[in-house]
Design a protein around this motif. Structure first.
Motif, PDB file in Angstrom:
ATOM      1  N   PRO A  33       0.959  -0.699   0.030  1.00  0.00           N
ATOM      2  CA  PRO A  33       0.440  -0.238   0.142  1.00  0.00           C
ATOM      3  C   PRO A  33       0.932   1.128   0.428  1.00  0.00           C
ATOM      4  O   PRO A  33       2.111   0.850   0.136  1.00  0.00           O
ATOM      5  CB  PRO A  33      -0.698  -0.309   1.252  1.00  0.00           C
ATOM      6  N   SER A  34       0.661   2.090  -0.281  1.00  0.00           N
ATOM      7  CA  SER A  34       0.848   3.794  -0.744  1.00  0.00           C
ATOM      8  C   SER A  34       1.571   4.088   0.862  1.00  0.00           C
ATOM      9  O   SER A  34       2.284   4.671   1.140  1.00  0.00           O
ATOM     10  CB  SER A  34      -0.259   4.930  -0.589  1.00  0.00           C
ATOM     11  N   THR A  35       0.355   3.630   2.092  1.00  0.00           N
ATOM     12  CA  THR A  35       0.785   4.220   3.609  1.00  0.00           C
ATOM     13  C   THR A  35       0.994   2.489   4.202  1.00  0.00           C
ATOM     14  O   THR A  35       0.501   1.892   3.962  1.00  0.00           O
ATOM     15  CB  THR A  35       0.264   5.121   3.902  1.00  0.00           C
ATOM     16  N   THR A  36       1.618   2.890   5.185  1.00  0.00           N
ATOM     17  CA  THR A  36       1.710   1.510   6.512  1.00  0.00           C
ATOM     18  C   THR A  36       0.763   2.179   7.321  1.00  0.00           C
ATOM     19  O   THR A  36       0.087   3.046   7.215  1.00  0.00           O
ATOM     20  CB  THR A  36       2.855   1.653   6.790  1.00  0.00           C
ATOM     21  N   PRO A  37       0.678  -0.021   8.061  1.00  0.00           N
ATOM     22  CA  PRO A  37      -1.126   0.577   8.697  1.00  0.00           C
ATOM     23  C   PRO A  37      -0.252   0.815   9.785  1.00  0.00           C
ATOM     24  O   PRO A  37      -1.850   1.919  10.112  1.00  0.00           O
ATOM     25  CB  PRO A  37      -1.412  -1.239   9.443  1.00  0.00           C
ATOM     26  N   ILE A  38       0.607   1.573  10.285  1.00  0.00           N
ATOM     27  CA  ILE A  38       0.522   2.512  11.341  1.00  0.00           C
ATOM     28  C   ILE A  38       0.601   3.856  10.933  1.00  0.00           C
ATOM     29  O   ILE A  38       0.244   4.986  11.169  1.00  0.00           O
ATOM     30  CB  ILE A  38       2.107   2.000  11.928  1.00  0.00           C
ATOM     31  N   LYS A  43      -2.374   8.835  10.962  1.00  0.00           N
ATOM     32  CA  LYS A  43      -3.365  10.098   9.963  1.00  0.00           C
ATOM     33  C   LYS A  43      -4.978  10.210  10.746  1.00  0.00           C
ATOM     34  O   LYS A  43      -5.532  11.327  10.781  1.00  0.00           O
ATOM     35  CB  LYS A  43      -3.070   9.472   8.794  1.00  0.00           C
ATOM     36  N   LEU A  44      -5.122   8.584  11.161  1.00  0.00           N
ATOM     37  CA  LEU A  44      -6.792   7.966  11.334  1.00  0.00           C
ATOM     38  C   LEU A  44      -6.283   9.640  13.088  1.00  0.00           C
ATOM     39  O   LEU A  44      -7.474  10.108  12.695  1.00  0.00           O
ATOM     40  CB  LEU A  44      -7.319   7.641  11.800  1.00  0.00           C
ATOM     41  N   LEU A  45      -5.410   8.854  14.338  1.00  0.00           N
ATOM     42  CA  LEU A  45      -6.212   9.803  15.164  1.00  0.00           C
ATOM     43  C   LEU A  45      -5.495  11.112  14.654  1.00  0.00           C
ATOM     44  O   LEU A  45      -6.104  11.683  15.998  1.00  0.00           O
ATOM     45  CB  LEU A  45      -4.961   9.077  16.584  1.00  0.00           C
ATOM     46  N   GLN A  46      -4.837  12.166  14.632  1.00  0.00           N
ATOM     47  CA  GLN A  46      -4.417  13.379  13.861  1.00  0.00           C
ATOM     48  C   GLN A  46      -5.121  13.725  13.385  1.00  0.00           C
ATOM     49  O   GLN A  46      -5.971  14.919  13.800  1.00  0.00           O
ATOM     50  CB  GLN A  46      -2.958  13.617  12.929  1.00  0.00           C
TER      51      GLN A  46
END
Length: 433
Positions: A33-38, A43-46
């Motif tokens: 994926p373009s970004t890792t799970p972490i 990003k969601l938390l931010q």
């Protein structure tokens, strides 16, 4: 093969190998994926953090660099601040007699037991405190926990089955709500201090084996007190048991400071009481359940926070023992916090502020708007008064407030100074005229 031929072969092989490695890396990039799970998680938390800050309800933790007293030092502030937002009701979070008792317990019994109670974590000092708390509340037996949150988490699941029913005030503390979630009893939530609604819920509970009415003794956000006489009346009429969380009552509410039962002159009327050692009784940590002996026996066998948590440190037990001694020897501290509370509430109302709750040291100064409450609290801080704004989700939307908490350690002069500062800031921000 000639030397030159071997060189050419090796060169071609290296080129082919490099090309294959490049293709392999590209394939991996395509599959990943373009970004890792972490990264996605961050990003969601931010995004949530930014939404909280935008709403004006972000809670900064101010760092205190001194003991918890009425005058404190806060990191980043050069001047000392007058503290009006601690649960230090009796002013015993820093007291010479208490410190002496704590030091003695530390040297006599050590740092801790490195174990749970039923393995090798019970000392004589634990049994002494359990007996003293039982005597204080006029109950048969008591069990200690690391906190009252643990006491609430460990009670309901251990004693209530699908054949039972539990009735909880809608504004009960989060630890009560979480504790009830863990049990399998039928769950009823009644409107805040609404006895008509409670009665309806009791009558609709069918043939429940056990009915347990659950309420805070004092509701910490509003400073109001449970209508215990009416609760006990309904319990008797409907064959129900009663439970109170007394965290904001034990040690100072009522004539002798023994909590909600004492406030209503009904000592011994509540079946089960959970409370804390971490507020009036020394300000450190720890909690407990007190009630019938059979209940405490069952909790020692089944209550998960008790069974799987380290024993309460001896130093905390020693502190609580000394505080209980002080409370039984003299009524001075109870009388002092009562007088301080009356002075603050009366003066603030005269200045035009709306103060919620009953005659309790929790004195919510109602502001309404969340951003305004935070601005107000920050303005108070710049003027040397340490208070905190409370807003959603800690309190309902539109009910933001500054929760002032009075201590027996405050002087009348300090209370008058706080009222004067509130009035100055209130006029500046158009909260009062």
């Amino acid at each position: 093969m000639s030397r030159n031929g071997g060189t050419v072969f090796r060169s071609v092989y290296r080129q082919m190998s490099s090309a294959q490695q490049t293709i392999s890396v590209i394939d991996k990039l395509k599959k990943s994926p373009s970004t890792t799970p972490i990264q996605q998680f961050r990003k969601l938390l931010q995004t949530e953090i930014e939404e909280i800050k935008k709403a004006g309800t972000w809670k900064d933790e101010r760092i205190i660099t001194s003991p918890q007293k009425t005058i404190i030092n806060v990191h980043g502030k050069t001047e000392k601040l007058l503290n009006f937002c601690a649960n230090n009701y009796l002013g015993l979070s820093y007291n010479e007699e208490i410190l002496t008792a704590a030091t003695k317990a530390l040297y006599d019994y050590g740092n801790g037991l490195s174990s749970v109670r039923f393995i090798c974590g019970t000392q004589s000092i634990h049994k002494d405190l359990e007996q003293k708390l039982s005597d204080y509340h006029q109950k048969e037996d008591t069990i200690l926990y690391s906190s009252c949150f643990d006491a609430n988490a460990g009670l309901f699941e251990a004693i209530l089955s699908p054949d039972d029913a539990v009735f909880s005030d809608e504004l009960n503390h989060a630890s009560i709500i979480d504790g009830i979630r863990l049990c399998k009893a039928k769950k009823f939530r009644y409107k805040h201090r609404d006895m008509d609604d409670l009665e309806k819920k009791l009558k609709s509970s069918g043939d429940a084996r056990i009915r347990l009415i659950v309420s805070d003794g004092v509701f910490s956000m509003d400073g109001n007190i449970a209508p215990l006489p009416d609760i006990c009346k309904l319990a008797k009429e409907n064959n129900a048991l009663t439970f109170l969380d007394e965290c904001h009552a034990t040690g100072f509410l009522g004539e002798k400071g023994r909590g909600t039962e004492d406030y209503y002159k009904m000592i011994g009327s509540v079946d089960i009481i959970n409370s804390t050692l971490g507020k009036a009784l020394g300000g450190a940590s720890g909690g407990y359940t007190t009630g019938p002996k059979e209940l405490i026996d069952i909790l020692r066998q089944r209550s998960r926070p008790y069974l799987f948590s380290n024993s309460l440190p001896p130093v905390i037990v020693g502190i609580a023992l000394k505080v209980l001694d002080l409370l039984t020897e003299s009524n001075y501290l109870v009388s002092k916090v009562t007088a301080n509370t009356e002075r603050f509430r009366k003066s603030m109302k005269s200045a035009g502020f709306e103060i919620s709750g009953d005659q309790h040291p929790i004195c919510p100064v109602m502001i309404g708007d969340a951003k305004l409450a935070n601005v107000f609290a920050n303005e108070m801080l710049t003027r040397g008064i340490y208070v905190i704004g409370f807003s959603y989700p800690v309190v309902p939307k539109g009910k933001a407030r500054i929760r002032v908490q009075i201590s027996a350690a405050h002087t009348f002069e300090e209370i008058d100074r706080a009222v004067a500062t509130f009035t100055e800031v209130g006029k500046k921000l158009n909260v009062v005229q």
